[in-house]
Design a protein around this motif. Sequence first.
Motif, PDB file in Angstrom:
ATOM      1  N   ILE A 218       0.881  -1.175   0.000  1.00 24.21           N
ATOM      2  CA  ILE A 218       0.000   0.000   0.000  1.00 24.21           C
ATOM      3  C   ILE A 218       0.910   1.214   0.000  1.00 24.21           C
ATOM      4  O   ILE A 218       1.827   1.301   0.821  1.00 24.21           O
ATOM      5  CB  ILE A 218      -0.878   0.060   1.268  1.00 24.21           C
ATOM      6  N   GLY A 219       0.667   2.153  -0.886  1.00 28.17           N
ATOM      7  CA  GLY A 219       1.509   3.353  -0.876  1.00 28.17           C
ATOM      8  C   GLY A 219       1.021   4.374  -1.876  1.00 28.17           C
ATOM      9  O   GLY A 219       0.101   4.116  -2.657  1.00 28.17           O
ATOM     10  N   THR A 220       1.650   5.537  -1.850  1.00 24.77           N
ATOM     11  CA  THR A 220       1.339   6.549  -2.860  1.00 24.77           C
ATOM     12  C   THR A 220       1.830   6.000  -4.204  1.00 24.77           C
ATOM     13  O   THR A 220       2.681   5.095  -4.231  1.00 24.77           O
ATOM     14  CB  THR A 220       2.073   7.868  -2.571  1.00 24.77           C
ATOM     15  N   PRO A 221       1.321   6.562  -5.305  1.00 24.27           N
ATOM     16  CA  PRO A 221       1.816   6.104  -6.610  1.00 24.27           C
ATOM     17  C   PRO A 221       3.344   6.146  -6.697  1.00 24.27           C
ATOM     18  O   PRO A 221       3.967   5.213  -7.192  1.00 24.27           O
ATOM     19  CB  PRO A 221       1.159   7.079  -7.590  1.00 24.27           C
ATOM     20  N   ASP A 222       3.950   7.210  -6.168  1.00 22.71           N
ATOM     21  CA  ASP A 222       5.413   7.292  -6.198  1.00 22.71           C
ATOM     22  C   ASP A 222       6.054   6.166  -5.403  1.00 22.71           C
ATOM     23  O   ASP A 222       7.036   5.567  -5.832  1.00 22.71           O
ATOM     24  CB  ASP A 222       5.888   8.629  -5.607  1.00 22.71           C
ATOM     25  N   GLU A 223       5.516   5.907  -4.230  1.00 19.08           N
ATOM     26  CA  GLU A 223       6.109   4.860  -3.379  1.00 19.08           C
ATOM     27  C   GLU A 223       6.052   3.490  -4.055  1.00 19.08           C
ATOM     28  O   GLU A 223       7.042   2.767  -4.084  1.00 19.08           O
ATOM     29  CB  GLU A 223       5.384   4.790  -2.024  1.00 19.08           C
ATOM     30  N   VAL A 224       4.884   3.132  -4.584  1.00 15.45           N
ATOM     31  CA  VAL A 224       4.803   1.776  -5.160  1.00 15.45           C
ATOM     32  C   VAL A 224       5.598   1.679  -6.457  1.00 15.45           C
ATOM     33  O   VAL A 224       6.136   0.628  -6.784  1.00 15.45           O
ATOM     34  CB  VAL A 224       3.358   1.261  -5.359  1.00 15.45           C
ATOM     35  N   TYR A 225       5.690   2.797  -7.192  1.00 17.70           N
ATOM     36  CA  TYR A 225       6.439   2.737  -8.448  1.00 17.70           C
ATOM     37  C   TYR A 225       7.944   2.797  -8.206  1.00 17.70           C
ATOM     38  O   TYR A 225       8.718   2.039  -8.785  1.00 17.70           O
ATOM     39  CB  TYR A 225       6.017   3.878  -9.380  1.00 17.70           C
ATOM     40  N   GLU A 226       8.344   3.702  -7.325  1.00 16.57           N
ATOM     41  CA  GLU A 226       9.788   3.904  -7.113  1.00 16.57           C
ATOM     42  C   GLU A 226      10.374   2.900  -6.132  1.00 16.57           C
ATOM     43  O   GLU A 226      11.546   2.602  -6.173  1.00 16.57           O
ATOM     44  CB  GLU A 226      10.062   5.316  -6.579  1.00 16.57           C
ATOM     45  N   LYS A 227       9.553   2.405  -5.225  1.00 16.85           N
ATOM     46  CA  LYS A 227      10.088   1.515  -4.198  1.00 16.85           C
ATOM     47  C   LYS A 227       9.184   0.293  -4.034  1.00 16.85           C
ATOM     48  O   LYS A 227       8.586   0.088  -2.965  1.00 16.85           O
ATOM     49  CB  LYS A 227      10.181   2.313  -2.886  1.00 16.85           C
ATOM     50  N   PRO A 228       9.061  -0.503  -5.065  1.00 16.69           N
ATOM     51  CA  PRO A 228       8.205  -1.693  -4.941  1.00 16.69           C
ATOM     52  C   PRO A 228       8.711  -2.606  -3.820  1.00 16.69           C
ATOM     53  O   PRO A 228       9.921  -2.750  -3.635  1.00 16.69           O
ATOM     54  CB  PRO A 228       8.359  -2.376  -6.299  1.00 16.69           C
ATOM     55  N   ALA A 229       7.777  -3.176  -3.084  1.00 13.71           N
ATOM     56  CA  ALA A 229       8.157  -3.958  -1.909  1.00 13.71           C
ATOM     57  C   ALA A 229       8.718  -5.326  -2.269  1.00 13.71           C
ATOM     58  O   ALA A 229       9.411  -5.944  -1.468  1.00 13.71           O
ATOM     59  CB  ALA A 229       6.944  -4.136  -0.992  1.00 13.71           C
ATOM     60  N   ASN A 230       8.412  -5.811  -3.460  1.00 15.01           N
ATOM     61  CA  ASN A 230       8.869  -7.164  -3.794  1.00 15.01           C
ATOM     62  C   ASN A 230       8.868  -7.369  -5.322  1.00 15.01           C
ATOM     63  O   ASN A 230       8.350  -6.527  -6.060  1.00 15.01           O
ATOM     64  CB  ASN A 230       7.990  -8.214  -3.087  1.00 15.01           C
ATOM     65  N   PRO A 231       9.456  -8.473  -5.775  1.00 15.63           N
ATOM     66  CA  PRO A 231       9.557  -8.692  -7.227  1.00 15.63           C
ATOM     67  C   PRO A 231       8.205  -8.698  -7.942  1.00 15.63           C
ATOM     68  O   PRO A 231       8.096  -8.214  -9.060  1.00 15.63           O
ATOM     69  CB  PRO A 231      10.229 -10.075  -7.327  1.00 15.63           C
ATOM     70  N   PHE A 232       7.165  -9.214  -7.283  1.00 17.04           N
ATOM     71  CA  PHE A 232       5.856  -9.242  -7.936  1.00 17.04           C
ATOM     72  C   PHE A 232       5.455  -7.831  -8.375  1.00 17.04           C
ATOM     73  O   PHE A 232       5.018  -7.603  -9.503  1.00 17.04           O
ATOM     74  CB  PHE A 232       4.777  -9.829  -7.009  1.00 17.04           C
ATOM     75  N   ILE A 233       5.597  -6.872  -7.460  1.00 16.93           N
ATOM     76  CA  ILE A 233       5.147  -5.508  -7.762  1.00 16.93           C
ATOM     77  C   ILE A 233       6.033  -4.885  -8.841  1.00 16.93           C
ATOM     78  O   ILE A 233       5.556  -4.202  -9.737  1.00 16.93           O
ATOM     79  CB  ILE A 233       5.120  -4.648  -6.488  1.00 16.93           C
ATOM     80  N   TYR A 234       7.328  -5.153  -8.756  1.00 12.24           N
ATOM     81  CA  TYR A 234       8.230  -4.646  -9.789  1.00 12.24           C
ATOM     82  C   TYR A 234       7.767  -5.083 -11.170  1.00 12.24           C
ATOM     83  O   TYR A 234       7.680  -4.298 -12.111  1.00 12.24           O
ATOM     84  CB  TYR A 234       9.651  -5.159  -9.558  1.00 12.24           C
ATOM     85  N   GLU A 235       7.471  -6.371 -11.275  1.00 10.79           N
ATOM     86  CA  GLU A 235       7.139  -6.884 -12.598  1.00 10.79           C
ATOM     87  C   GLU A 235       5.734  -6.471 -13.018  1.00 10.79           C
ATOM     88  O   GLU A 235       5.450  -6.345 -14.204  1.00 10.79           O
ATOM     89  CB  GLU A 235       7.326  -8.403 -12.623  1.00 10.79           C
ATOM     90  N   PHE A 236       4.877  -6.252 -12.029  1.00  6.25           N
ATOM     91  CA  PHE A 236       3.505  -5.889 -12.368  1.00  6.25           C
ATOM     92  C   PHE A 236       3.390  -4.416 -12.771  1.00  6.25           C
ATOM     93  O   PHE A 236       2.570  -4.059 -13.608  1.00  6.25           O
ATOM     94  CB  PHE A 236       2.589  -6.195 -11.174  1.00  6.25           C
ATOM     95  N   LEU A 237       4.221  -3.579 -12.164  1.00  2.00           N
ATOM     96  CA  LEU A 237       4.089  -2.131 -12.385  1.00  2.00           C
ATOM     97  C   LEU A 237       5.045  -1.628 -13.445  1.00  2.00           C
ATOM     98  O   LEU A 237       6.176  -1.274 -13.158  1.00  2.00           O
ATOM     99  CB  LEU A 237       4.377  -1.358 -11.099  1.00  2.00           C
TER     100      LEU A 237
END
Length: 363
Positions: A218-237
Amino acid sequence: MSIEISNLSKQFGSFVALDHIHLAIKPGELLALLGPSGSGKTTLLRVIAGLETADSGQVLFNNEDSTSKHVRDRQVGFVFQHYALFRNMTIFENVAFGLRVRPKKHRPTSQEIDQRVTHLLKLVQLDWLADRYPHQLSGGQRQRIALARALAVEPKVLLLDEPFGALDAKVRKELRAWLRKLHDDMHITSIFVTHDQEEALEVADRVVVMNQGRIEQIGTPDEVYEKPANPFIYEFLGHVNLFHGRVQRGRAWIDNIEIHAPEHAEADAFEAIAYVRPHEIEVEREINGEPALAARVVHVLSTGRVVKLELVRNNHQNQDTIQVELSKERFRALQLAKGDKVYIRPRRLDFFPDPANQSLLAS
Ligand SMILES: Nc1ncnc2c1ncn2[C@@H]1O[C@H](COP(=O)(O)OP(=O)(O)OP(=O)(O)O)[C@@H](O)[C@H]1O
């Protein structure tokens, strides 16, 4: 209206659709539920709406348990992807409907209904269509009317399930900007479901990324895009490049390139996968003193203000393409063309343990 979701779980048979969800939504927030198909977004939205009951957990509206509250008492407005407006009613009557069917003692006067509907049609900038019928509207206009209709009953919460999902890309983009502005004017706590990353990142105050019935971040758009918490989010975003490397005590290596990895300052040696976004890769024509990876340009695509390059590494077993984005100015300065040799260096990398190789290295 604040919404708090606490330890919510839901199964369909043996399939776990929601798995211990915790989520706190602030009053007036515009929140996106983002995730791949089947990740549980719609189920979560339906439980919040009261259209679906959870197996366990709670949904609190303004700190009050709404679990046993009926849909019509939750004061939520809905907009769905295929919101069927009443075909035989004018646009005006469609928007007025929710008010006209109220029990007499809660129903506004006919004059008040007229005023409110006119105001809402102006708000969605479609007052000039009041006398038309739904089939005489474009898809985008119909969705705006669906939103006006949802707003007519003055909901405390607005729930939108892929509201622009059925529309073409250009109209979607316009409606996104329009929804953001409308939300800024009205400040109704709103949750919208989407599987479109760009839509979530562009419109929402915060993004909730879901996967397999769980919240990944859960995060602001910048947080999830710039600092994905794990590989899943990196690859999804969005687009991302993957490198293999090694991390040890705050230092990391991709081949001959050494990179600071301060977030892993305490880590014993581990094999890592490293992610880098296309705009975080520096490209040079010549080696400039710093170690860099040799590559060559296999494709150049110019799209408006950025130029996208596809590269492959020279003399390297991994021939996966590397995506790079350069500003037009930088691209012009480099004067690159297909086939050219370049040197690349990731500006910033995020390292995660490589799931394919978890073994510790000898330090
Ligand atoms: N009524 C139901 N009965 C059985 N399974 C269901 C039911 N509703 C949803 N599911 C299953 O629960 C999972 C989550 O569904 P859900 O609609 O919440 O996902 P989603 O993230 O909104 O996906 P999409 O983006 O495709 O709409 C899916 O695997 C779906 O098949």
